[in-house]
Design a protein around this motif. Sequence first.
Motif, PDB file in Angstrom:
ATOM      1  N   SER A  30       0.873  -1.175   0.000  1.00  0.00           N
ATOM      2  CA  SER A  30       0.000   0.000   0.000  1.00  0.00           C
ATOM      3  C   SER A  30       0.905   1.219   0.000  1.00  0.00           C
ATOM      4  O   SER A  30       1.725   1.400   0.906  1.00  0.00           O
ATOM      5  CB  SER A  30      -0.893   0.006   1.238  1.00  0.00           C
ATOM      6  N   SER A  34      -3.065   4.070  -0.120  1.00  0.00           N
ATOM      7  CA  SER A  34      -3.990   3.643  -1.185  1.00  0.00           C
ATOM      8  C   SER A  34      -4.146   2.125  -1.187  1.00  0.00           C
ATOM      9  O   SER A  34      -3.487   1.414  -0.425  1.00  0.00           O
ATOM     10  CB  SER A  34      -3.497   4.138  -2.547  1.00  0.00           C
ATOM     11  N   ALA A  35      -5.024   1.640  -2.050  1.00  0.00           N
ATOM     12  CA  ALA A  35      -5.270   0.203  -2.156  1.00  0.00           C
ATOM     13  C   ALA A  35      -3.969  -0.520  -2.514  1.00  0.00           C
ATOM     14  O   ALA A  35      -3.178  -0.016  -3.315  1.00  0.00           O
ATOM     15  CB  ALA A  35      -6.327  -0.071  -3.222  1.00  0.00           C
ATOM     16  N   PRO A  36      -3.725  -1.693  -1.913  1.00  0.00           N
ATOM     17  CA  PRO A  36      -2.485  -2.425  -2.182  1.00  0.00           C
ATOM     18  C   PRO A  36      -2.359  -2.841  -3.650  1.00  0.00           C
ATOM     19  O   PRO A  36      -3.354  -3.166  -4.305  1.00  0.00           O
ATOM     20  CB  PRO A  36      -2.595  -3.667  -1.296  1.00  0.00           C
TER      21      PRO A  36
END
Length: 70
Positions: A30, A34-36
């Motif tokens: 991440s 933010s989204a991985p």
Amino acid sequence: MADIKYEIIKTIGVLSESSKGWKKELNLISWNGSAPKFDIRDWAPGHEKMGKGVTLSAEEIKKLAGLLKE
């Protein structure tokens, strides 16, 4: 330059290791909260420093896996 924040969510594997101990790894990371995403890059021992790398979405990593099977 602003600090880059990262969290290694999952270490998937080590692709290689240099004589100085740096490892080229595939991780799920991440970046800045933010989204991985999947990430391939060199890391110093202890993950305190990193080299340049490439970050891929889940869709991109699936496509890459398919290309490697061809």
